[in-house]
Write an enzyme that holds these catalytic residues in place. Structure first.
Site, PDB file in Angstrom:
ATOM      1  N   HIS A 118      24.784  79.311  32.903  1.00  0.00           N
ATOM      2  CA  HIS A 118      24.218  79.993  34.085  1.00  0.00           C
ATOM      3  C   HIS A 118      25.034  81.279  34.326  1.00  0.00           C
ATOM      4  O   HIS A 118      25.743  81.400  35.323  1.00  0.00           O
ATOM      5  CB  HIS A 118      24.269  79.061  35.290  1.00  0.00           C
ATOM      6  CG  HIS A 118      23.379  79.477  36.426  1.00  0.00           C
ATOM      7  ND1 HIS A 118      22.577  80.606  36.383  1.00  0.00           N
ATOM      8  CD2 HIS A 118      23.160  78.917  37.657  1.00  0.00           C
ATOM      9  CE1 HIS A 118      21.916  80.718  37.512  1.00  0.00           C
ATOM     10  NE2 HIS A 118      22.250  79.708  38.308  1.00  0.00           N
TER      11      HIS A 118
ATOM     12  N   GLN B 207      24.864  83.389  37.652  1.00  0.00           N
ATOM     13  CA  GLN B 207      25.559  82.749  38.779  1.00  0.00           C
ATOM     14  C   GLN B 207      27.060  83.045  38.711  1.00  0.00           C
ATOM     15  O   GLN B 207      27.690  83.401  39.713  1.00  0.00           O
ATOM     16  CB  GLN B 207      25.331  81.231  38.737  1.00  0.00           C
ATOM     17  CG  GLN B 207      26.128  80.469  39.782  1.00  0.00           C
ATOM     18  CD  GLN B 207      25.692  80.776  41.196  1.00  0.00           C
ATOM     19  OE1 GLN B 207      24.508  80.701  41.516  1.00  0.00           O
ATOM     20  NE2 GLN B 207      26.628  81.115  42.073  1.00  0.00           N
TER      21      GLN B 207
ATOM     22  N   ASP C 293      29.132  71.669  42.458  1.00  0.00           N
ATOM     23  CA  ASP C 293      27.745  71.787  41.996  1.00  0.00           C
ATOM     24  C   ASP C 293      27.071  70.451  42.293  1.00  0.00           C
ATOM     25  O   ASP C 293      27.759  69.442  42.531  1.00  0.00           O
ATOM     26  CB  ASP C 293      27.708  72.087  40.487  1.00  0.00           C
ATOM     27  CG  ASP C 293      26.303  72.401  39.966  1.00  0.00           C
ATOM     28  OD1 ASP C 293      25.367  72.538  40.768  1.00  0.00           O
ATOM     29  OD2 ASP C 293      26.152  72.512  38.730  1.00  0.00           O
TER      30      ASP C 293
HETATM   31  N1   CP Z   1      22.369  78.953  42.271  1.00  0.00           N
HETATM   32  C1   CP Z   1      21.097  79.063  41.849  1.00  0.00           C
HETATM   33  O1   CP Z   1      20.818  79.434  40.703  1.00  0.00           O
HETATM   34  O2   CP Z   1      20.167  78.763  42.782  1.00  0.00           O
HETATM   35  P1   CP Z   1      18.616  78.629  42.541  1.00  0.00           P
HETATM   36  O3   CP Z   1      18.410  77.454  41.615  1.00  0.00           O
HETATM   37  O4   CP Z   1      18.041  78.389  43.907  1.00  0.00           O
HETATM   38  O5   CP Z   1      18.100  79.893  41.921  1.00  0.00           O
HETATM   39  N1  NVA Z   2      23.762  72.549  37.475  1.00  0.00           N
HETATM   40  C1  NVA Z   2      22.702  72.954  38.377  1.00  0.00           C
HETATM   41  C2  NVA Z   2      22.898  74.371  38.803  1.00  0.00           C
HETATM   42  C3  NVA Z   2      21.916  74.837  39.853  1.00  0.00           C
HETATM   43  C4  NVA Z   2      22.102  76.278  40.223  1.00  0.00           C
HETATM   44  C5  NVA Z   2      21.364  72.775  37.703  1.00  0.00           C
HETATM   45  O1  NVA Z   2      21.229  73.115  36.521  1.00  0.00           O
HETATM   46  O2  NVA Z   2      20.429  72.301  38.357  1.00  0.00           O
END
Ligand code: CP
Ligand code: NVA
Length: 327
Positions: free
Chosen positions: A136, A139, A232
């Site tokens: 990610h 983020q 998380d």
């Molecule tokens: N942190 C994040 O990516 O949030 P969303 O899943 O709401 O985009």
């Molecule tokens: N680990 C989480 C992050 C959400 C922003 C997911 O993948 O759902």
């Protein structure tokens, strides 16, 4: 600033950028954020069109990229899985080539990392990974900006990630540690610890002598001296069938004030990528009251910076799009 070789580049993982390029992007985000606070927007993407593809749901990523696009002078268009029948009626590579002909950049949120990589290979315009099962990066750019706002120098900064140590956030923070020299401690039960070969492979790409990544089941060890506790959800998107199993594995690692106190520091901040379970006010939390990974006291407390972090998604998305499209 301005070493910028970022024009035309993808961000599929933070592994795609050097530490210096990440720093450049963060400096750009800081500049754009302070200008926006004075009502000044930089129309670097005037006349451009941005596609936002969501194969999984989103709140923050969507609002960040939409507002970052419009404040940069570009038009954002959103596509959900059903809109383009992604992988159902048409192949990834054909859709990528269509999007590459008409859009100037694409944010892609999906499942396997290989899919976003294949999309980028065929699109021929900058592609930004807005979350996949493995990484990610957009983020963690916001997380790094938030750390810079709270600490004078983040080189060597001790940061503790608490939760599923194998997930996209834990692994992306590992990449950030290797690139920028953070002292990352992953606090996770044995069953949820990352693959040691993957951690070693990422650390082989370290760009700072201060980069450290340790993995432990000991809260005392992981938290001692830590400047940031990072949370998380325990169940990532697409893993909902493992909810009870995860709760059983992680219930002892809920972030409470007592756990925060184990850092022994007064200036420790709490970060969370969000969404977070901290109250019993959502359907999922009502169905699974033990799913809450953080106490409301910590989430709402003086150490929490979660909404600064959330806002920083927008400023870093803006810097990312401007630098990779316009240079
Ligand atoms: N942190 C994040 O990516 O949030 P969303 O899943 O709401 O985009
Ligand atoms: N680990 C989480 C992050 C959400 C922003 C997911 O993948 O759902």
């Amino acid at each position: 600033m301005a070493i910028s070789g970022l024009k035309g580049r993808n961000l599929l993982s933070l592994r795609d950028f050097s530490g210096a390029e990440i720093q450049e992007l963060l400096e750009k985000a800081e500049d754009l954020k302070s200008r926006a606070a004075q009502g000044q927007y930089v129309p670097a993407l005037s006349g451009k069109n941005i596609a936002l593809i969501f194969l999984k749901p989103s709140c923050r990523t969507r609002v960040s990229f939409v507002v970052a696009s419009t404040q940069s002078g570009a038009h954002p268009e959103i596509f959900n899985r059903e809109d383009i029948r992604f992988g159902i009626k048409e192949s990834v590579r054909d859709i990528a080539r269509v999007f590459g002909r008409v859009f100037d950049g694409v944010m892609f949120r999906g499942f396997e990392h290989a899919t976003v990589a294949e999309f980028a290979q065929y699109a021929g315009v900058p592609v930004w990974n807005g979350l996949c099962d493995s990484y990610h990066p957009t983020q963690v750019l916001a997380d790094l900006l938030t750390l810079r706002e709270n600490f004078d120098d983040i080189t060597g900064l001790p940061l503790t990630y608490v939760g599923d140590g194998r997930n996209n956030m834990a692994i992306t923070l590992t990449v950030a540690a290797a690139k920028l020299g953070l002292d990352l401690r992953i606090l996770a039960p044995e069953a949820l610890q990352p693959d040691p070969d993957l951690i070693a492979e990422i650390l082989d790409e370290r760009e700072s002598d201060q980069a450290r990544v340790s993995v432990t089941t000991s809260a005392a060890e992981a938290l001692a001296g830590s400047a940031c506790v990072y949370g998380d959800v325990w169940v990532s998107m697409g893993e909902e069938d493992q909810t009870q199993e995860r709760i059983d594995l992680l219930r002892d690692l809920k972030v409470t004030s007592e756990l925060m106190d184990l850092t022994g520091r007064k200036d420790t901040i709490y970060l969370h990528c969000l969404p977070a379970f901290h109250l019993l006010d959502t359907e999922t939390a009502i169905a699974h009251p033990d799913i809450r990974e953080v106490d409301d006291e910590v989430f709402e407390g003086a150490q929490s910076r979660v909404f600064d972090q959330s806002e920083n998604r927008m400023h870093t998305a803006k810097a990312l799009m401007q630098l990779t499209i316009a240079g």
